[in-house]
Motif scaffolding. Structure first.
Motif, PDB file in Angstrom:
ATOM      1  N   ILE A 146       7.303   5.866   0.048  1.00  0.00           N
ATOM      2  CA  ILE A 146       7.289   5.214  -1.258  1.00  0.00           C
ATOM      3  C   ILE A 146       6.396   3.981  -1.188  1.00  0.00           C
ATOM      4  O   ILE A 146       6.565   3.140  -0.303  1.00  0.00           O
ATOM      5  N   ARG A 147       5.429   3.900  -2.068  1.00  0.00           N
ATOM      6  CA  ARG A 147       4.509   2.764  -2.114  1.00  0.00           C
ATOM      7  C   ARG A 147       4.660   2.056  -3.468  1.00  0.00           C
ATOM      8  O   ARG A 147       4.076   2.462  -4.463  1.00  0.00           O
ATOM      9  N   PRO A 148       5.479   1.031  -3.512  1.00  0.00           N
ATOM     10  CA  PRO A 148       5.684   0.333  -4.795  1.00  0.00           C
ATOM     11  C   PRO A 148       4.394  -0.305  -5.304  1.00  0.00           C
ATOM     12  O   PRO A 148       3.542  -0.739  -4.514  1.00  0.00           O
ATOM     13  N   LYS A 149       4.269  -0.372  -6.629  1.00  0.00           N
ATOM     14  CA  LYS A 149       3.148  -1.041  -7.266  1.00  0.00           C
ATOM     15  C   LYS A 149       3.641  -2.352  -7.876  1.00  0.00           C
ATOM     16  O   LYS A 149       4.699  -2.401  -8.501  1.00  0.00           O
ATOM     17  N   TYR A 150       2.846  -3.397  -7.686  1.00  0.00           N
ATOM     18  CA  TYR A 150       3.194  -4.706  -8.225  1.00  0.00           C
ATOM     19  C   TYR A 150       2.063  -5.157  -9.156  1.00  0.00           C
ATOM     20  O   TYR A 150       0.886  -5.095  -8.778  1.00  0.00           O
ATOM     21  N   GLY A 151       2.456  -5.567 -10.326  1.00  0.00           N
ATOM     22  CA  GLY A 151       1.479  -6.012 -11.307  1.00  0.00           C
ATOM     23  C   GLY A 151       1.769  -7.415 -11.818  1.00  0.00           C
ATOM     24  O   GLY A 151       2.911  -7.887 -11.750  1.00  0.00           O
ATOM     25  N   CYS A 152       0.726  -8.064 -12.345  1.00  0.00           N
ATOM     26  CA  CYS A 152       0.865  -9.422 -12.879  1.00  0.00           C
ATOM     27  C   CYS A 152       1.055  -9.348 -14.389  1.00  0.00           C
ATOM     28  O   CYS A 152       0.316  -8.645 -15.087  1.00  0.00           O
ATOM     29  N   ARG A 153       2.043 -10.058 -14.917  1.00  0.00           N
ATOM     30  CA  ARG A 153       2.289 -10.039 -16.352  1.00  0.00           C
ATOM     31  C   ARG A 153       1.269 -10.901 -17.110  1.00  0.00           C
ATOM     32  O   ARG A 153       1.119 -10.780 -18.307  1.00  0.00           O
ATOM     33  N   GLY A 154       0.561 -11.755 -16.346  1.00  0.00           N
ATOM     34  CA  GLY A 154      -0.367 -12.636 -17.032  1.00  0.00           C
ATOM     35  C   GLY A 154      -1.774 -12.086 -17.164  1.00  0.00           C
ATOM     36  O   GLY A 154      -2.588 -12.628 -17.907  1.00  0.00           O
ATOM     37  N   CYS A 155      -2.153 -11.011 -16.408  1.00  0.00           N
ATOM     38  CA  CYS A 155      -3.493 -10.439 -16.485  1.00  0.00           C
ATOM     39  C   CYS A 155      -3.396  -8.928 -16.309  1.00  0.00           C
ATOM     40  O   CYS A 155      -2.335  -8.387 -15.997  1.00  0.00           O
ATOM     41  N   THR A 156      -4.522  -8.273 -16.488  1.00  0.00           N
ATOM     42  CA  THR A 156      -4.509  -6.800 -16.446  1.00  0.00           C
ATOM     43  C   THR A 156      -5.035  -6.239 -15.134  1.00  0.00           C
ATOM     44  O   THR A 156      -4.953  -5.033 -14.887  1.00  0.00           O
ATOM     45  N   ASP A 157      -5.622  -7.058 -14.259  1.00  0.00           N
ATOM     46  CA  ASP A 157      -6.230  -6.546 -13.025  1.00  0.00           C
ATOM     47  C   ASP A 157      -5.447  -6.963 -11.783  1.00  0.00           C
ATOM     48  O   ASP A 157      -5.967  -6.937 -10.678  1.00  0.00           O
ATOM     49  N   GLY A 158      -4.212  -7.302 -11.916  1.00  0.00           N
ATOM     50  CA  GLY A 158      -3.453  -7.822 -10.773  1.00  0.00           C
ATOM     51  C   GLY A 158      -2.518  -6.824 -10.132  1.00  0.00           C
ATOM     52  O   GLY A 158      -1.450  -7.226  -9.671  1.00  0.00           O
ATOM     53  N   VAL A 159      -2.849  -5.515 -10.140  1.00  0.00           N
ATOM     54  CA  VAL A 159      -1.979  -4.498  -9.542  1.00  0.00           C
ATOM     55  C   VAL A 159      -2.233  -4.436  -8.033  1.00  0.00           C
ATOM     56  O   VAL A 159      -3.365  -4.320  -7.588  1.00  0.00           O
ATOM     57  N   ILE A 160      -1.149  -4.518  -7.275  1.00  0.00           N
ATOM     58  CA  ILE A 160      -1.236  -4.469  -5.815  1.00  0.00           C
ATOM     59  C   ILE A 160      -0.350  -3.337  -5.298  1.00  0.00           C
ATOM     60  O   ILE A 160       0.782  -3.171  -5.754  1.00  0.00           O
ATOM     61  N   GLN A 161      -0.898  -2.576  -4.353  1.00  0.00           N
ATOM     62  CA  GLN A 161      -0.139  -1.481  -3.737  1.00  0.00           C
ATOM     63  C   GLN A 161      -0.633  -1.281  -2.303  1.00  0.00           C
ATOM     64  O   GLN A 161      -1.827  -1.386  -2.007  1.00  0.00           O
ATOM     65  N   ALA A 162       0.283  -1.019  -1.390  1.00  0.00           N
ATOM     66  CA  ALA A 162      -0.090  -0.763   0.012  1.00  0.00           C
ATOM     67  C   ALA A 162      -0.920   0.513   0.112  1.00  0.00           C
ATOM     68  O   ALA A 162      -0.702   1.476  -0.630  1.00  0.00           O
ATOM     69  N   LYS A 163      -1.860   0.524   1.048  1.00  0.00           N
ATOM     70  CA  LYS A 163      -2.680   1.707   1.245  1.00  0.00           C
ATOM     71  C   LYS A 163      -1.861   2.831   1.868  1.00  0.00           C
ATOM     72  O   LYS A 163      -0.964   2.587   2.678  1.00  0.00           O
ATOM     73  N   ALA A 164      -2.205   4.045   1.511  1.00  0.00           N
ATOM     74  CA  ALA A 164      -1.534   5.190   2.108  1.00  0.00           C
ATOM     75  C   ALA A 164      -1.938   5.330   3.571  1.00  0.00           C
ATOM     76  O   ALA A 164      -3.094   5.096   3.943  1.00  0.00           O
ATOM     77  N   LEU A 165      -0.973   5.661   4.412  1.00  0.00           N
ATOM     78  CA  LEU A 165      -1.251   5.821   5.834  1.00  0.00           C
ATOM     79  C   LEU A 165      -2.048   7.096   6.079  1.00  0.00           C
ATOM     80  O   LEU A 165      -1.828   8.111   5.406  1.00  0.00           O
ATOM     81  N   PRO A 166      -2.986   7.065   7.003  1.00  0.00           N
ATOM     82  CA  PRO A 166      -3.706   8.307   7.344  1.00  0.00           C
ATOM     83  C   PRO A 166      -2.734   9.361   7.851  1.00  0.00           C
ATOM     84  O   PRO A 166      -1.730   9.053   8.511  1.00  0.00           O
ATOM     85  N   ARG A 167      -3.032  10.612   7.560  1.00  0.00           N
ATOM     86  CA  ARG A 167      -2.133  11.698   7.938  1.00  0.00           C
ATOM     87  C   ARG A 167      -2.883  12.716   8.787  1.00  0.00           C
ATOM     88  O   ARG A 167      -4.090  12.917   8.619  1.00  0.00           O
ATOM     89  N   LEU A 168      -2.147  13.338   9.662  1.00  0.00           N
ATOM     90  CA  LEU A 168      -2.733  14.354  10.529  1.00  0.00           C
ATOM     91  C   LEU A 168      -3.321  15.491   9.715  1.00  0.00           C
ATOM     92  O   LEU A 168      -4.437  15.963   9.978  1.00  0.00           O
ATOM     93  N   ILE A 169      -2.602  15.924   8.705  1.00  0.00           N
ATOM     94  CA  ILE A 169      -3.055  16.987   7.810  1.00  0.00           C
ATOM     95  C   ILE A 169      -3.057  16.425   6.398  1.00  0.00           C
ATOM     96  O   ILE A 169      -1.996  16.230   5.793  1.00  0.00           O
ATOM     97  N   GLU A 170      -4.228  16.123   5.906  1.00  0.00           N
ATOM     98  CA  GLU A 170      -4.335  15.535   4.572  1.00  0.00           C
ATOM     99  C   GLU A 170      -3.786  16.490   3.522  1.00  0.00           C
ATOM    100  O   GLU A 170      -4.070  17.689   3.538  1.00  0.00           O
ATOM    101  N   SER A 171      -2.995  15.934   2.621  1.00  0.00           N
ATOM    102  CA  SER A 171      -2.387  16.697   1.518  1.00  0.00           C
ATOM    103  C   SER A 171      -1.486  17.815   2.030  1.00  0.00           C
ATOM    104  O   SER A 171      -1.169  18.754   1.289  1.00  0.00           O
ATOM    105  N   GLY A 172      -1.079  17.730   3.273  1.00  0.00           N
ATOM    106  CA  GLY A 172      -0.181  18.734   3.829  1.00  0.00           C
ATOM    107  C   GLY A 172       1.255  18.277   3.752  1.00  0.00           C
ATOM    108  O   GLY A 172       1.560  17.146   3.398  1.00  0.00           O
ATOM    109  N   MET A 173       2.162  19.183   4.118  1.00  0.00           N
ATOM    110  CA  MET A 173       3.581  18.866   4.035  1.00  0.00           C
ATOM    111  C   MET A 173       4.209  18.699   5.412  1.00  0.00           C
ATOM    112  O   MET A 173       5.432  18.668   5.531  1.00  0.00           O
TER     113      MET A 173
END
Length: 519
Positions: A146-173
């Motif tokens: 789960i990668r929560p998104k954080y945004g600023c109520r005072g502006c429109t470009d203040g969204v912060i989210q952690a980068k997804a970790l690299p995976r051994l098999i991209e888009s795999g399960m």
């Protein structure tokens, strides 16, 4: 074709020649028939065949375990070897379970702690403790990231989210741990993919075998650089063991698999306390000719310990002395074992007994330094080998040239210089059992999987088997080792110039240093 009486010569010398030729041919046929019987109905291992009645400890298996290798046990203190007994005492668990395993305690207290006589309160005066080995079956679970998104109520470009970790098999399960489990199950414990599919289905996860094959291929892709480094490290050693074994590969359009080869390159200086750790690397090739092995050992110079296969001899000739061949005494011994098992030849038995004396000396000096081993060999083994050579040369002229015993003697005499190289160099082993043992995992996997599905699959097999089996040589848990190595490579925590840190012996040393620092 039967011989007609009217076609027989009248000359006595010609008749004698015909009789001798027929007798030699009959001997070859008898040996061939007995050999086939042994292959079909006899014991498969030389270790199980009691060739000499009064020598119950005569172990003739070419793949016997090296005396210096650590012996797996169920306790932390190795039991002492029994003295004066012909048969080895069986290793049985007598309750001393490994101390490194976690303990889960359950206390069974009495229902009442009042004295049955005076009803006074009882106090604890001791306890009985017993231990049993328990197991928790493999549990499949779903890892939710789960990668929560954080945004600023005072502006429109203040969204912060952690980068997804690299995976051994991209888009795999599949997680890295699951892929490692599949790889280790196949290449360390010889469980084919179709059986793993059935096991997963029993736990409610239905997958196609091609899906697991894709995971295996992807893991091999990530580990290829580590495998190449491991292969280069082995080939940089001044003493390398080498052997080859067939590998069937499916060939579209044909009704049978195409027979390719796995070449094994190994090193191990533990028998004399040298610098090279135990390691093995497999190389997939289309054939087993001189071209294949020459391409693999480009630039190699040193001692190559092998059997008597012609490709190694041609390789040494082409390198003009840069490669020195040390031949395997166990292979020479095996030929006399086969003769004794089929013909009960007294001379074959004599040779086996003489070689047993050589192996007894090797068992005594194993673990000593190269200088100590060389001194013992020169003083004790060299006279035995010279006496054996004299006996072989005196006997070979008295036998039929086409007999199996003659072939065994000629093999030993023709390879004598390489068979006795260990008498001139204390670092050289008496046989090539180091690499022969490393062929066992390939043979087991081949027997269970029958063949490789493609050349790419065979190359992935070579990569993963090399990494996993080297980890086993260092007594590592291959599951934990492979999972950590893949996570480090995929995440980028270990860069390409740091791959040497992930070699099994370096990885193990780093873990031991960390554990000592934390203690």
């Amino acid at each position: 074709m039967a011989i007609r009486p009217d076609a027989l010569p009248t000359d006595t010398a010609a008749l004698t020649e015909i009789v001798l030729a027929l007798d030699a041919e009959n001997e070859k046929l008898r040996v061939a028939m007995q050999t086939l019987k042994e292959m079909i109905f006899g014991k498969r291992s030389e270790r199980l065949a009691v060739l000499v009645d009064e020598q119950l400890a005569l172990e003739l298996g070419d793949l016997e375990t090296d005396a210096t290798l650590p012996v797996p046990a169920n306790d932390d203190a190795p039991a002492a070897k029994p003295v004066g007994k012909a048969r080895k005492k069986a290793r049985r668990n007598i309750g001393a379970l490994p101390k490194h395993l976690p303990r889960c305690e359950q206390v069974l207290a009495p229902e009442a702690t009042a004295c049955p006589c005076c009803q006074g309160q009882l106090h604890k005066i001791g306890e009985d403790v017993s231990e049993v080995l328990d197991v928790i079956p493999a549990i499949l679970r779903v890892l939710r990231t789960i990668r929560p998104k954080y945004g600023c109520r005072g502006c429109t470009d203040g969204v912060i989210q952690a980068k997804a970790l690299p995976r051994l098999i991209e888009s795999g399960m599949a997680s890295t741990a699951l892929v490692s489990h599949v790889v280790v199950s196949k290449f360390a414990w010889y469980l084919p993919l179709y059986r793993q599919v059935q096991i997963l289905a029993g736990q409610g996860v239905h997958l196609d075998r091609a899906t697991l094959a894709g995971w295996v291929k992807r893991a091999a892709w990530w580990l290829k650089s580590l495998y190449e480094l491991q292969l280069r490290t082995i080939q940089a050693s001044p003493r390398v063991f080498c052997d080859e074994t067939p590998m069937p590969v499916l060939d579209p359009g044909r009704h049978r698999p195409r027979i390719c080869q796995f070449w094994a390159h190994a090193m191990d200086d533990r028998p004399w306390g040298g610098p090279s750790p135990p390691a093995v690397a497999y190389v997939f090739a289309d054939g087993r000719g001189t071209e294949e092995i020459a391409g693999q050992l480009t630039g190699f110079s040193g001692i190559l310990q092998v059997d008597g296969y012609a490709a190694y001899k041609a390789l040494a000739r082409d390198h003009g002395g840069a490669i020195q061949l040390a031949f395997c005494l166990a292979h020479a011994r095996r030929k006399f074992v086969e003769v004794y098992k089929t013909t009960q030849s007294p001379f074959a038995r004599e040779v086996i007994e003489r070689l047993q004396a050589v192996y007894a000396i090797e068992a005594e000096i194993r673990g000593s330094s190269a200088e100590q081993r060389l001194a013992a060999r020169r003083s004790r083994t060299a006279p035995l080998m010279e006496a054996l050579r004299t006996r072989l040369m005196a006997t070979v002229g008295q036998l039929f040239s086409q007999s199996k015993l003659t072939e065994a003697i000629n093999y030993a005499l023709n390879h004598w210089d390489g068979l006795t190289l260990f008498l001139r160099d204390g670092r050289v082993e008496v046989d090539s059992n180091t690499v022969e043992r490393s062929m066992r995992p390939i043979a087991m996997g081949r027997r269970n999987s029958l063949f490789s599905g493609s050349e790419g699959g065979a190359e992935s097999w070579a990569i993963l088997a090399s990494v996993v089996n080297t980890a086993k040589l260092h007594e590592l848990d291959p599951q934990a080792y492979l999972t950590d190595v893949l996570e480090r490579i995929v995440s980028g925590r270990t860069r390409s110039h740091q791959l040497h840190e992930l070699l099994a012996w370096n990885w193990k040393a780093a873990r031991e240093r960390t554990a000592q620092a934390a203690a």
